[in-house]
Design a protein around this motif. Sequence first.
Motif, short mmCIF file in Angstrom:
data_model
loop_
_atom_site.label_atom_id
_atom_site.label_comp_id
_atom_site.label_asym_id
_atom_site.label_seq_id
_atom_site.Cartn_x
_atom_site.Cartn_y
_atom_site.Cartn_z
N CYS A 84 0.87 -1.18 0.44
CA CYS A 84 0.03 0.16 0.09
C CYS A 84 0.57 0.89 0.00
CB CYS A 84 -0.89 -0.16 0.87
SG CYS A 84 -2.07 1.28 1.34
N VAL A 85 0.24 1.95 -1.29
CA VAL A 85 1.40 3.13 -1.25
C VAL A 85 0.69 4.16 -1.30
CG1 VAL A 85 4.27 1.77 -2.33
CG2 VAL A 85 1.98 2.63 -3.48
N SER A 86 1.56 5.47 -1.07
CA SER A 86 0.48 6.34 -1.74
C SER A 86 0.75 6.98 -3.35
CB SER A 86 1.58 7.98 -0.97
OG SER A 86 1.38 7.40 0.36
N SER A 87 -0.15 7.63 -3.81
CA SER A 87 -0.22 8.10 -4.75
C SER A 87 -0.47 9.16 -5.38
CB SER A 87 -0.90 6.87 -5.91
OG SER A 87 -2.09 6.58 -5.40
N SER A 88 -0.65 9.58 -6.44
CA SER A 88 -0.67 10.48 -7.12
C SER A 88 -2.41 10.09 -7.73
CB SER A 88 -0.45 10.91 -8.49
OG SER A 88 -0.56 10.20 -9.54
N PRO A 89 -3.31 11.66 -8.24
CA PRO A 89 -4.22 11.09 -8.66
C PRO A 89 -4.90 10.60 -9.93
CG PRO A 89 -3.91 13.49 -7.71
CD PRO A 89 -3.69 12.96 -8.02
N THR A 90 -3.91 10.14 -10.23
CA THR A 90 -3.81 9.51 -11.60
C THR A 90 -3.14 8.29 -11.16
OG1 THR A 90 -1.53 10.58 -12.67
CG2 THR A 90 -3.19 12.00 -13.43
N TRP A 91 -2.87 7.41 -10.06
CA TRP A 91 -2.77 6.43 -10.01
C TRP A 91 -1.38 5.67 -9.84
CZ3 TRP A 91 -5.82 5.56 -5.95
CH2 TRP A 91 -7.11 5.87 -6.65
N SER A 92 -0.07 6.79 -10.20
CA SER A 92 0.67 6.31 -10.19
C SER A 92 1.61 6.37 -8.40
CB SER A 92 1.47 7.43 -11.29
OG SER A 92 1.58 8.70 -10.98
N PRO A 93 2.48 6.01 -7.97
CA PRO A 93 3.14 5.52 -6.90
C PRO A 93 3.56 6.91 -6.52
CG PRO A 93 3.31 4.08 -8.01
CD PRO A 93 2.42 4.27 -8.77
N SER A 94 3.72 8.19 -5.61
CA SER A 94 3.94 9.66 -5.78
C SER A 94 4.07 9.81 -4.08
CB SER A 94 3.53 10.55 -6.51
OG SER A 94 2.39 10.85 -5.62
N PHE A 95 5.10 10.40 -3.63
CA PHE A 95 5.23 11.09 -2.69
C PHE A 95 4.65 12.52 -2.57
CE2 PHE A 95 7.37 13.64 0.76
CZ PHE A 95 7.21 13.08 2.16
N VAL A 96 3.58 12.06 -1.84
CA VAL A 96 2.46 13.52 -1.24
C VAL A 96 3.25 14.41 -0.18
CG1 VAL A 96 0.71 13.97 0.01
CG2 VAL A 96 0.67 11.87 -1.27
N THR A 97 3.31 15.65 -1.15
CA THR A 97 3.63 16.79 -0.40
C THR A 97 2.70 17.95 -0.16
OG1 THR A 97 4.32 17.97 -2.49
CG2 THR A 97 5.92 16.64 -1.41
N GLU A 98 1.11 17.93 -1.02
CA GLU A 98 0.28 19.01 -1.00
C GLU A 98 -0.89 18.05 0.25
OE1 GLU A 98 -0.75 20.74 -3.67
OE2 GLU A 98 0.91 21.66 -4.99
N VAL A 99 -1.43 18.82 1.78
CA VAL A 99 -2.52 18.01 2.22
C VAL A 99 -3.59 18.77 1.34
CG1 VAL A 99 -3.40 18.53 4.26
CG2 VAL A 99 -0.78 18.16 4.23
N GLY A 100 -4.51 17.93 0.96
CA GLY A 100 -5.28 17.70 0.53
C GLY A 100 -7.11 17.14 1.25
N PRO A 101 -8.15 17.36 0.42
CA PRO A 101 -8.86 16.92 1.28
C PRO A 101 -9.04 15.45 1.06
CG PRO A 101 -9.96 18.24 -0.78
CD PRO A 101 -8.18 18.19 -0.98
N PHE A 102 -8.03 14.48 -0.05
CA PHE A 102 -8.42 13.34 -0.06
C PHE A 102 -7.14 13.13 -0.58
CE2 PHE A 102 -12.59 14.77 -2.13
CZ PHE A 102 -13.07 13.65 -1.99
N THR A 103 -6.46 10.96 0.04
CA THR A 103 -5.65 10.78 0.46
C THR A 103 -5.47 9.84 -0.81
OG1 THR A 103 -4.98 11.68 2.46
CG2 THR A 103 -3.40 10.04 1.65
N HIS A 104 -4.17 9.85 -2.41
CA HIS A 104 -4.80 8.46 -2.38
C HIS A 104 -3.97 7.62 -2.16
CE1 HIS A 104 -6.87 11.35 -5.56
NE2 HIS A 104 -7.74 11.05 -5.41
N LYS A 105 -4.25 6.58 -2.30
CA LYS A 105 -3.50 5.09 -1.81
C LYS A 105 -3.55 4.28 -3.29
CE LYS A 105 -1.48 6.40 2.46
NZ LYS A 105 -0.65 6.32 2.30
N LEU A 106 -2.30 3.29 -3.38
CA LEU A 106 -2.49 2.50 -4.45
C LEU A 106 -2.25 0.98 -3.75
CD1 LEU A 106 -2.80 1.39 -7.19
CD2 LEU A 106 -0.21 1.65 -7.27
N LEU A 107 -2.60 0.05 -3.96
CA LEU A 107 -3.09 -1.19 -3.37
C LEU A 107 -2.53 -2.04 -4.02
CD1 LEU A 107 -3.78 -3.21 -0.49
CD2 LEU A 107 -5.86 -3.56 -1.17
N SER A 108 -1.39 -3.15 -4.06
CA SER A 108 -1.04 -4.18 -4.85
C SER A 108 -1.21 -5.29 -3.96
CB SER A 108 -0.05 -3.49 -5.37
OG SER A 108 0.34 -3.51 -4.67
N LEU A 109 -1.71 -6.13 -5.02
CA LEU A 109 -2.42 -7.89 -4.13
C LEU A 109 -1.47 -8.87 -5.27
CD1 LEU A 109 -2.83 -9.55 -1.81
CD2 LEU A 109 -4.64 -9.35 -2.95
#
Length: 121
Positions: A84-109
């Motif tokens: 489970c990693v943080s991602s951008s709104p386009t679902w690419s893994p990334s480091f989140v620097t801006e605090v917004g109303p939503f956090t996108h997480k990418l889950l891989s299994l």
Amino acid sequence: EQQSQGHHHRSPSTAAPAAAPNLPSPSAAGEALSTSYYGSGFFHRLRRVILDNIQVKIRSVHVRYEDPEQGGFSLGMVVSDLGCVSSSPTWSPSFVTEVGPFTHKLLSLRQFSLYLRSCPV
């Protein structure tokens, strides 16, 4: 005598409190403190960035339950890779620097399986 010289004397019990210039009222100061500490302050943003960027990676897990007394069966789950990693709104893994109303997480299994085996008595 003091009044004739332009000085007015009031007793301490009847004197009105003087308002300090450029200072907020106690209630406004309390609201500003709570907003900066809990809402938009440095530590709030730092905590939010750290929590938004936590990554979880689990590899090679096998959980098995056996019960020989109830007819002899085993139940299990195998996971090769779970992440489970943080991602951008386009679902690419990334480091989140801006605090917004939503956090996108990418889950891989990968390679997930469940099994149930019954053993003859």
